[in-house]
Design a protein around this motif. Structure first.
Motif, PDB file in Angstrom:
ATOM      1  N   ILE A 235       0.546  -1.407   0.435  1.00  0.00           N
ATOM      2  CA  ILE A 235      -0.244  -0.731  -0.228  1.00  0.00           C
ATOM      3  C   ILE A 235       1.021   1.000   0.052  1.00  0.00           C
ATOM      4  N   CYS A 238       0.348   3.475  -3.079  1.00  0.00           N
ATOM      5  CA  CYS A 238      -0.953   4.463  -3.372  1.00  0.00           C
ATOM      6  C   CYS A 238       0.131   6.238  -2.338  1.00  0.00           C
ATOM      7  N   PRO A 252      -6.013   0.946  -2.564  1.00  0.00           N
ATOM      8  CA  PRO A 252      -5.444  -0.463  -2.433  1.00  0.00           C
ATOM      9  C   PRO A 252      -6.463  -1.476  -2.719  1.00  0.00           C
ATOM     10  N   GLU A 255      -6.496  -3.428   1.863  1.00  0.00           N
ATOM     11  CA  GLU A 255      -5.671  -2.793   2.618  1.00  0.00           C
ATOM     12  C   GLU A 255      -5.061  -3.743   3.616  1.00  0.00           C
TER      13      GLU A 255
END
Ligand code: 13P
Length: 304
Positions: A235, A238, A252, A255
């Motif tokens: 993640i 991002c 994402p 998570e």
């Protein structure tokens, strides 16, 4: 408090002639103090090209080791020594020697996510950004590919080569599952799905594009009409994408795709590193020389 830490880091960087290299999966506070942010290939190349005496490598252990293999005259620091890579730990030098005994004369390609010892026994190194190119340019129909079986299978699909796989995988990328992507796609029907080739094949099958982290940046740049991207990798990516393209949405794919090792480095640890020039990463010279050959073979074959 963090402003004081950053000020101190900047002063020490000048004093010690240091540069901070940061992988795309690092904590946002670490990404924010990077001199260079990038994927495994970009960062290794930067570590080699830059003239700074000290490199603070904010990534995982194999990345800092690769920087040392390429630039042993530099001081290479890893802010948290415990930041290993479970995928890299899924194969040993002995495993590679056994594979070579079992399949003599078949070239061995090893992902950069391997230890220096493993690199010292392989023929070519590769990263997610160039694995297809490296394998397709090797003049052999059969290739041994270690350790990631999903990246290896992706390369097999893209090159049609006969690939002997190892059974390694990235636990973080396997947190990304097809069902979650399908649900997100229903929620955001106009979105594009980008996934890393370390994801499972069924996840790769529902993606619009399968690329490493730099490839994701390139893909967004090439598809500026798209508003929402579903990001199938760790993640931290991002945060990187949002900073580059603040007007876009990056969701994402899971998570739960958080690499606990990548998140061990922090700005406090970077400061400690610069104050003490510790913890240093080194590799025994006889291993380094052999591992360097595999990395240089990667650079050579991709230039052809
Ligand atoms: P990239 O080279 O695509 O950044 O991937 C690095 C990595 O370790 C993926 O798990």
């Amino acid at each position: 408090m963090s402003e004081q830490i950053i000020e101190r880091i900047n002063t020490l960087k000048k004093e010690k002639d240091a540069v901070i290299l940061v992988h795309n999966y690092q904590l946002s506070e670490v990404q924010d103090i990077a001199d260079y942010l990038g994927d495994s290939l970009d960062l290794s190349t930067k570590a080699k090209e830059l003239s700074n005496k000290v490199v603070v490598f904010c990534g995982v252990h194999f990345m800092a080791e690769t920087a040392y293999i390429l630039s042993p005259q530099k001081v290479i620091l890893l802010p948290d020594l415990e930041s290993g890579c479970p995928l890299a730990n899924m194969i040993t030098r002995e495993d590679v020697l056994n594979l070579k005994k079992r399949y003599p004369d078949i070239p061995v390609v090893g992902y950069i996510n391997t230890s220096a010892e493993v690199k010292s026994e392989i023929d070519y190194c590769c990263t997610s950004a160039n694995a297809v190119e490296v394998v397709s340019k090797i003049p052999s129909d059969k290739i041994i590919f270690v350790p990631d079986k999903y990246l290896g299978s992706y390369v097999q699909r893209m090159t049609k080569k006969n690939i002997i796989l190892w059974h390694g995988y990235c636990p973080t990328h396997l947190k990304i599952i097809k069902e979650d992507i399908i649900k997100l796609k229903q929620q955001y029907p106009q979105s594009k799905v980008m996934v890393h080739p370390e994801c499972s094949l069924e996840v790769q099958d529902v993606a619009d594009v399968i690329v490493g982290t730099s490839g994701m940046i390139r893909y967004v740049r090439q598809n500026l009409e798209v508003e929402t991207f579903i990001v199938g990798t760790e993640i931290g990516m991002c945060y990187r994408l949002k900073k580059l393209f603040p007007e876009k949405n990056f969701i994402p794919a899971s998570e739960y795709a958080v690499c606990p090792n990548m998140k061990k480095n922090s700005i406090d640890k970077v400061l400690y590193c610069l104050e003490n020039l510790e913890p240093k990463i080194t590799v025994k010279e006889e291993i380094r020389i052999k591992a360097l050959r595999a990395i240089e073979n990667m650079y050579k074959i991709t230039k052809q």
